[in-house]
Design a protein around this motif. Structure first.
Motif, PDB file in Angstrom:
ATOM      1  N   PHE A 475       0.831  -1.197   0.000  1.00 35.82           N
ATOM      2  CA  PHE A 475       0.000   0.000   0.000  1.00 35.82           C
ATOM      3  C   PHE A 475       0.872   1.256   0.000  1.00 35.82           C
ATOM      4  O   PHE A 475       0.670   2.181  -0.800  1.00 35.82           O
ATOM      5  CB  PHE A 475      -0.909  -0.023   1.236  1.00 35.82           C
ATOM      6  N   ALA A 476       1.858   1.275   0.886  1.00 33.81           N
ATOM      7  CA  ALA A 476       2.744   2.442   0.974  1.00 33.81           C
ATOM      8  C   ALA A 476       3.512   2.637  -0.333  1.00 33.81           C
ATOM      9  O   ALA A 476       3.731   3.756  -0.791  1.00 33.81           O
ATOM     10  CB  ALA A 476       3.716   2.287   2.138  1.00 33.81           C
ATOM     11  N   MET A 477       3.919   1.511  -0.946  1.00 30.53           N
ATOM     12  CA  MET A 477       4.659   1.619  -2.202  1.00 30.53           C
ATOM     13  C   MET A 477       3.777   2.218  -3.299  1.00 30.53           C
ATOM     14  O   MET A 477       4.211   3.076  -4.060  1.00 30.53           O
ATOM     15  CB  MET A 477       5.123   0.230  -2.631  1.00 30.53           C
ATOM     16  N   ALA A 478       2.530   1.740  -3.347  1.00 27.05           N
ATOM     17  CA  ALA A 478       1.615   2.249  -4.370  1.00 27.05           C
ATOM     18  C   ALA A 478       1.377   3.744  -4.171  1.00 27.05           C
ATOM     19  O   ALA A 478       1.402   4.522  -5.127  1.00 27.05           O
ATOM     20  CB  ALA A 478       0.293   1.487  -4.317  1.00 27.05           C
ATOM     21  N   LEU A 479       1.175   4.156  -2.925  1.00 27.09           N
ATOM     22  CA  LEU A 479       0.960   5.584  -2.654  1.00 27.09           C
ATOM     23  C   LEU A 479       2.147   6.403  -3.124  1.00 27.09           C
ATOM     24  O   LEU A 479       2.014   7.438  -3.767  1.00 27.09           O
ATOM     25  CB  LEU A 479       0.773   5.813  -1.155  1.00 27.09           C
ATOM     26  N   SER A 480       3.337   5.919  -2.804  1.00 29.76           N
ATOM     27  CA  SER A 480       4.545   6.660  -3.159  1.00 29.76           C
ATOM     28  C   SER A 480       4.753   6.689  -4.673  1.00 29.76           C
ATOM     29  O   SER A 480       5.123   7.719  -5.234  1.00 29.76           O
ATOM     30  CB  SER A 480       5.752   6.027  -2.468  1.00 29.76           C
TER      31      SER A 480
END
Lengths: 540, 330
Positions: A475-480
């Motif tokens: 999730f964090a990777m996608a947001l970034s």
């Protein structure tokens, strides 16, 4: 030895200090510029600023209205017709926009409704001649509703789902006509969810950056955040940037305070838990037909831009695009940054969770102390300060320090850290239940064995938290990956991410390239979000 | 974790850092485009100096000055090419530019030239270009353009980043004086979009999205020469046209690079000037060997050249651009 232990608290305190530094540094930059040019800051509260503030609120209000009202109809139609063909698909489709970066949504809006968009040949005759396209307010509204209509629908659907089944049964036994059923059963549930949903949508639209930047088309349709960006990137006018930032802070502060008061969710992440409840009122044939029409229209509106970006993306010269060194560089940079910021987000969140739990256990009073409260909620406060604001403050500091040159680390480090901070409220929510449960089970044993923090992390926490960690990481990777916030200020030919490259191509109206890039970016984010969703579900 | 971050970021920084060229010139995007002057100039100068020349492009001329100002003394540029006389006083005040130290004997611009730091490389007059197939009655004066209400839409450039955008602000100021805010207010409905740079606006025009665009009197020559069509025309304005002289200078960093002065001297001669008219589509400001393409003789001639002194622009630029912002954001 208490379970708190000196080392147990240190990472958490360090994590809080880092969050404090990010926000504090940004404020220091703005304060510095305000101090250096005090008079100019006061003078920058001018017509332009008020116009931008007014437009920010106006477009957010319109976007909210246009998202929330149809969402009420849609949620009701979906709820009352559990056997509607393709209902599951529609609900799945409505989760997609949340996984799509906003700059891709802007591109999708152009690909569908733009002057050269897929619909232009049909829209042209309607407009009496050639289709004028969607520059300005209309484009911004279309993109905002594309994002928020599905979000609001899912929130309302959840509210309807939460109505106890015996109420429906009772209504049926009493032979309640549809209007009274709506008034007595459905509306109380929807009405209770309404302020929260509307508040969240309003907040998301008032702080939307990438969409307004790309679809605004001039000072006439510019929000405060875009004006801040332009004051720094266009003019380098720090006094104006400071005045605009203060205004935006006051605005988001009021909004967040208001949202907290009405108990609205602060993040646009609808983790829909649809109960498979058995009993629902049988809709009349008329209602069923009406529901079909409403659902079809809603589906077309949400699916349209997604299909358009797929079509336009595939029409692009993907083979040439795939060979471009620019793309390779941007992709590599994006992936490294996303990887680093996802790891950082996980590390910071774990440290904060540990700190919070330790403080909770060691206190003897019922109310949490300030440190426990900060560890639990500090990461959500970061939402008060949109990335562009953080970027703006640090940008001024960087200029003051003579650091705006392409080959330094300042930009990348800041982008990684801010992206991590922005993902933390979400990661926190994913990790906290599993973390606290695992701690409950293993803490005593680990303490008895005298495990160090790191051994414990390796042997106990990581295996126990594997699934939520994977979910949080993806999730964090996608947001970034999809973020266009800090990078908008710090990006350059030598430091470009995929969204930045997409912005540059859109800016120079290389629409085919932009569509291809948007498709690539959307697929990457979708894959990661699906991985996150899968890991998250298996955990539950 | 921290080691990883550092390693990742150093890898990034290294990946982004291309091998340094012998001479680095910052310019605007229209100059370095495939069809622009950049590629030919690069080839010609590299053949002469046996060195490696690199162009770094930003969106437009005002953004160019801002970029150099932000980078300060640590700038990567040896030469900045693409400012204009409207920005000259501000550019000088940064203290980031060094005297050119070359002979100006080749320089030829209206009004003459004697500056010790900035060297002109071309000039032209701003104009509204229209598509004669969709715009049947083009405006014949700035007043008609500004107050024409529901006329065809126009794409303009942002004066905070673009020299044509700033040029329009100055043009309107020349004609309207204190009444400029009212004129902008009437004009704002007519603006299709405001782009950061000239190339974006002109791209919208050529792709048919905007029926009119703010560009130069010389722009139609491109369509005559390269496309063989006189469909795209410049609207002649009764009040006259605002003139732009585009300039270049070496930075304090470039002062230590002998190639910088060499390039400035090269810029005033035929090796550079012969390329300008049919790539940058502006009038040459130095010595040429080739006569101008006859297409240029078919162009609209300005009834009057309007221009502020660099000092006047420097004194009022912020206030005048703020007027524009206030009116256009309404």
């Amino acid at each position: 030895m208490t379970m708190t232990g000196a080392t147990g608290g240190l990472p958490g305190r360090a994590a809080l200090a880092l969050l404090g530094l990010i926000v504090g540094g940004a404020f220091a930059g703005l304060a510095l510029s305000a101090w250096r040019q005090g008079g100019d800051v006061a003078g920058a509260f001018d017509t332009y600023l008020w116009n931008a503030a007014r437009f920010t609120l106006w477009q957010a209000a319109l976007s909210t209205l246009l998202s929330v009202v149809p969402a009420l109809l849609l949620a009701r139609a979906l709820f009352l017709n559990p056997r509607l063909p393709g209902r599951g698909l529609v609900i799945g489709l409505f989760a997609l926009p949340l996984a799509i970066p906003s700059i891709v949504a802007a591109m999708a809006t152009l690909a569908l409704y733009g002057r050269a968009g897929l619909l232009a040949p049909w829209l042209g005759p309607l407009a009496g001649g050639s289709w004028p396209g969607v520059f300005g307010l209309s484009g911004i509204l279309l993109a905002h509703v594309f994002f928020n209509l599905p979000l609001a629908t899912r929130l309302f659907l959840e509210a309807l789902d939460a109505i106890p089944p015996d109420r429906w049964r009772l209504a049926a036994q009493l032979g309640m006509p549809a209007p009274s059923r709506f008034r007595l059963i459905e509306w109380p549930a929807l009405g209770a969810a309404l302020p929260g949903a509307a508040g969240l949508v309003f907040m998301l639209c008032a702080t939307s950056f990438a969409i307004v930047l790309t679809l605004g088309g001039g000072p006439g349709a510019s929000t405060l955040e875009v004006a801040i960006y332009q004051a720094l990137r266009f003019d380098f006018d720090p006094a104006r940037a400071a005045a605009l930032t203060l205004t935006q802070l006051a605005l988001t502060g009021l909004l967040v305070a208001g949202l907290m008061r009405i108990g609205a969710p602060l993040t646009g992440e609808a983790n829909l838990t649809l109960s498979r409840q058995s009993w629902r009122p049988a809709p009349s044939p008329f209602e069923r037909r009406l529901a079909m029409v409403v659902v079809l229209a809603g589906t077309a509106f949400v699916a349209g831009p997604i299909l358009a970006i797929a079509v336009a993306g595939l029409r692009a010269d993907l083979a040439r695009l795939a060979m471009e060194p620019d793309l390779h560089r941007a992709l590599a940079t994006s992936l490294v940054i996303a990887l680093a910021s996802a790891l950082l987000a996980l590390a910071l969140t774990l440290a904060l969770l540990r700190l919070r739990l330790d403080r909770e256990r060691s206190r003897r009073v019922p109310r949490p102390g300030w440190l426990e409260w900060l560890a639990g909620n500090g990461s959500a406060l970061i939402l008060l300060v949109p990335p562009v604001l953080v970027g703006a403050g640090w940008f001024i500091l960087a200029v003051e320090a003579g650091q705006v040159r392409h080959t330094n680390l300042f930009g990348p480090v800041l982008v990684v850290t801010v992206n991590a901070a922005m993902a933390m409220p979400f990661v926190m929510r994913l990790l906290r239940p599993a973390h606290d449960a695992a701690a409950e089970r293993h803490d005593r044993l680990a303490a008895n064995l005298g495990m160090s923090v790191w051994t414990r992390l390796r042997l106990v926490d990581l295996p126990a938290l594997k699934r939520p960690l994977v979910a949080g990481f993806a999730f964090a990777m996608a947001l970034s990956l999809g973020d266009l916030g800090v990078i908008a200020l710090f990006g350059s030919d030598d430091f470009e991410t995929l969204p930045w490259l997409l912005l540059a191509r859109m800016g120079s109206y290389r629409t085919a390239d932009a569509a291809g890039l948007a498709l690539i970016l959307a697929l990457l984010c979708l894959l990661l979000m699906m991985a996150a969703g899968r890991a998250g579900r298996q955990q539950a | 974790m921290r080691t990883f971050l550092l390693a990742a970021c150093s890898a990034l920084a290294l990946a982004g850092h291309a091998a340094a060229a012998d001479l680095t010139i910052y310019t605007y995007e229209g100059f370095t485009a495939d069809w622009g002057a950049g590629p030919a100039v690069e080839k010609a100068f590299e053949a002469e100096c046996g060195c490696d020349l690199e162009f770094v492009a930003v969106t437009d001329g005002v953004a160019l000055l801002n970029r150099v100002r932000l980078e300060g003394k640590a700038t990567g540029a040896d030469i900045v090419l693409g400012l204009d006389t409207n920005l000259m006083a501000d550019a000088r005040a940064t203290g980031l530019f060094a005297p050119h130290g070359i002979s100006l004997e080749n320089v030829d611009v209206p009004g003459g030239w004697s500056d010790d730091t900035f060297v002109p490389f071309d000039y032209g007059h701003f104009a509204v270009i229209y598509d004669s197939e969709t715009v049947k009655t083009p405006p014949t004066s700035l007043k008609q353009l500004m107050e024409g209400g529901n006329g065809p839409k126009i794409a303009i450039e942002d004066p905070r980043t673009s020299t044509p955008g700033l040029g329009l602000v100055l043009w309107v100021k020349k004609v309207y004086g204190d009444k400029a805010p009212e004129a902008w207010a009437k004009f704002s409905d007519r603006v299709l979009t405001v782009t950061p740079g000239w190339s974006e606006a002109y791209g919208l025009f050529t792709s048919g999205e905007a029926p009119m665009v703010l560009s130069y009197l010389t722009s139609p020559a491109y369509h005559i020469v390269a496309e063989g069509t006189d469909r795209y025309k410049a609207a002649a304005f009764e009040e006259g046209h605002y003139m732009q002289i585009e300039i270049a200078a070496r930075t304090v960093k470039g002062k230590d690079n002998p190639l910088a002065a060499k390039f400035l001297a090269f810029m005033t001669g035929p090796g550079f000037q012969d390329i300008i008219p049919e790539t940058n589509w502006m009038l040459p400001a130095g010595k040429t060997d080739k006569p101008l393409n006859e297409a240029f003789s078919k162009l609209v001639q300005p009834s009057q050249s309007l221009i502020f002194t660099p000092q006047e622009v420097s004194d009022h630029r912020k206030a005048w651009v703020d007027e524009w912002l206030a009116a256009m954001s309404r």
